[in-house]
Design an enzyme around this catalytic site. Sequence first.
Site, PDB file in Angstrom:
ATOM      1  N   GLY A  78      17.291 -28.387 -19.672  1.00 33.12           N
ATOM      2  CA  GLY A  78      16.946 -29.700 -20.221  1.00 33.12           C
ATOM      3  C   GLY A  78      18.180 -30.496 -20.613  1.00 33.12           C
ATOM      4  NE  ARG A 142      13.436 -27.147 -17.718  1.00 26.20           N
ATOM      5  CZ  ARG A 142      14.031 -26.943 -18.892  1.00 26.20           C
ATOM      6  NH1 ARG A 142      14.702 -25.837 -19.113  1.00 26.20           N
ATOM      7  NH2 ARG A 142      13.949 -27.855 -19.835  1.00 26.20           N
ATOM      8  CG  ASP A 173      15.468 -19.266 -20.217  1.00 24.26           C
ATOM      9  OD1 ASP A 173      15.433 -18.077 -20.599  1.00 24.26           O
ATOM     10  OD2 ASP A 173      14.508 -20.055 -20.368  1.00 24.26           O
ATOM     11  CE  LYS A 199      21.576 -27.632 -21.454  1.00 27.30           C
ATOM     12  NZ  LYS A 199      20.162 -27.606 -21.593  1.00 27.30           N
ATOM     13  CB  THR A 200      19.379 -26.021 -25.713  1.00 25.13           C
ATOM     14  OG1 THR A 200      18.000 -26.318 -26.006  1.00 25.13           O
ATOM     15  CG2 THR A 200      19.835 -24.911 -26.648  1.00 25.13           C
ATOM     16  CG  ASP A 202      14.663 -26.504 -27.419  1.00 22.45           C
ATOM     17  OD1 ASP A 202      14.539 -27.738 -27.403  1.00 22.45           O
ATOM     18  OD2 ASP A 202      14.008 -25.747 -26.679  1.00 22.45           O
TER      19      ASP A 202
HETATM   20  P1  FBP Z   1      16.652 -26.416 -22.615  1.00 23.87           P
HETATM   21  O1  FBP Z   1      16.398 -25.247 -23.521  1.00 23.87           O
HETATM   22  O2  FBP Z   1      16.793 -26.061 -21.191  1.00 23.87           O
HETATM   23  O3  FBP Z   1      17.822 -27.210 -23.120  1.00 23.87           O
HETATM   24  O4  FBP Z   1      15.410 -27.416 -22.678  1.00 23.87           O
HETATM   25  C1  FBP Z   1      14.858 -27.798 -23.876  1.00 23.87           C
HETATM   26  C2  FBP Z   1      13.669 -28.712 -23.730  1.00 23.87           C
HETATM   27  O5  FBP Z   1      14.029 -30.040 -24.031  1.00 23.87           O
HETATM   28  C3  FBP Z   1      12.539 -28.239 -24.636  1.00 23.87           C
HETATM   29  O6  FBP Z   1      12.671 -28.772 -25.924  1.00 23.87           O
HETATM   30  C4  FBP Z   1      11.326 -28.700 -23.888  1.00 23.87           C
HETATM   31  O7  FBP Z   1      10.206 -27.890 -24.152  1.00 23.87           O
HETATM   32  C5  FBP Z   1      11.724 -28.552 -22.470  1.00 23.87           C
HETATM   33  O8  FBP Z   1      13.124 -28.704 -22.437  1.00 23.87           O
HETATM   34  C6  FBP Z   1      11.059 -29.554 -21.573  1.00 23.87           C
HETATM   35  O9  FBP Z   1      11.620 -29.436 -20.309  1.00 23.87           O
HETATM   36  P2  FBP Z   1      11.157 -30.301 -19.071  1.00 23.87           P
HETATM   37  O10 FBP Z   1      11.455 -31.728 -19.373  1.00 23.87           O
HETATM   38  O11 FBP Z   1      11.995 -29.757 -17.955  1.00 23.87           O
HETATM   39  O12 FBP Z   1       9.709 -30.052 -18.898  1.00 23.87           O
END
Ligand code: FBP
Length: 548
Positions: A78, A142, A173, A199-200, A202
């Site tokens: 993300g 992803r 991940d 980075k995230t 979350d």
């Molecule tokens: P990452 O852990 O890969 O940084 O992604 C976080 C996130 O933003 C979550 O908060 C959310 O549930 C998810 O990605 C949504 O991903 P997508 O937009 O690919 O459905």
Amino acid sequence: MTKSALQIARAAYQPKLPKALKGHVKAVAGAATQSVADQEAIQKLFPNTYGMPLIKFEESSEATSFPAMNVGVILSGGQAPGGHNVISGLFDGIKKLNPESRLYGFLMGPGGLVDHKYMELTADIIDEYRNTGGFDIIGSGRTKLEKEDQFEKGYEILKELGIKALVIIGGDDSNTNACVLAEYYAAKNYGIQVIGCPKTIDGDLKNDMIETSGGFDTACKTYAEVIGNIQRDCNSARKYWHFIKLMGRSASHIALECALQVQPNICIVSEEVEAKDMSLDDIVTNIAKVVADRAAQGNNFGTVLIPEGLVEFIPAMKRLIAELNDFLAANAEEFAQVKRSEQRNYIIRKLSPENSAIYASLPEGVARQLSLDRDPHGNVQVSLIETEKLLSEMVGAKLAQWKEEGKYVGKFAAQHHFFGYEGRCAAPSNFDADYCYSLGYTAAALIANGKTGYMSSVRNTTAPAEEWIAGGVPITMMMNMERRHGEMKPVIQKALVKLDGKPFAYFAEHRGHWAMSTDYVYPGPIQYFGPSEVCDQPTKTLQLEQSK
Ligand code: FBP
């Protein structure tokens, strides 16, 4: 490309670096490490990258000359504010070591490596993206790197481009991918290093050595600004309850940090729900009680913050989702043949009696969302579940029942919001601009020192950037075994909200007062220029965690 006035001014911002990285740098090795859990299993799976020492970078008086190196970079998962700064830090870092060094970006995530889609990131391109939000410089994706043929396809292009090291910027991940790839290339003696950068938004990729993940600061500040605005509206009109779901696929760090910033009437913390073995009805009852108590004081308005991952933390729902994950992984083909209108009944027939009963009791929309495709890592796509509506509907029903019983007098009208995408690509705050740039710069130093299977680490982050401590942490140190797609796999352990940690303790101490008193805080928009106490504050989470 037309640019806003802020973008133009912001391009000139020079991110701050830890003092140790500014001049000549030496790597000091610390103690050997082991994984957080399942040591034997992880060591067996990562014989070449397990147990490596922690690395700390220190200032050195000796200039060392480095040969030019070609480096590849991938943005994975993300979007998070500061991704572009990790790349610009990496670029500046390798150029400083040797101006002939080159940086290649693989396009649209790890898939770009496998499919040989790349571009060279030259100085003019990098300059366009300094201090900007987004991952659009090379895009993100992803794709999970887990199969040997993917690693080999990747090796082909890395060899062709003369790339010595690959940097993967991502969450748990994605950094698990980095670790697996590092081990594979080390085992094959391919001479390619792999480095991860945290980075995230979350904020759940953190531990003693990784204090926070890039992007969390900006995303939370962006959400807190908007929640603050809603609270001011709410406190002006005094007629709505706002149910606000906040991103964060699993952990509740974002919801908790926003709560610390805005002092809402209610904030649910998934980790607490799980620890107290709460049911959906318990959660609904708790919210309804606050609504009723406020109504008794004439306040028919308020705010409720809901973490996106909540349903997976309600123990009964968690058991249901775990069985569903395994069942859908094992029966994907058969399930794909079942007509959409029959899918709910099909699942009800196949699940164990306890889970079948819970599944059957869920509103149609939620049941459907739980059976939708998993993401490539086998996770339920919780951002698609409209928990904010589910909860407000159930609270409304409970209040109607209490009204009939004479226990509640008031009006309940709800508004719903989901904040996630609004913050993922915001222009990085000063903190994220500096932190992410430093992470990228540190990655360059790890590469120069021949490291592989390490994550870039920048610590002491509540001190001024000058005093930050840069180094590297073996990724295997963060790993444990978890069930994914029905199989036990080595993965980086997610950092959930610690219920005995200071941020949660502060929240728990104050939430009773915030519930009743309408003591909202309105943080306002992120400021990039101005007094340091307005522009450079780290998150409340970090401040509390590092408070003495
Ligand atoms: P990452 O852990 O890969 O940084 O992604 C976080 C996130 O933003 C979550 O908060 C959310 O549930 C998810 O990605 C949504 O991903 P997508 O937009 O690919 O459905």
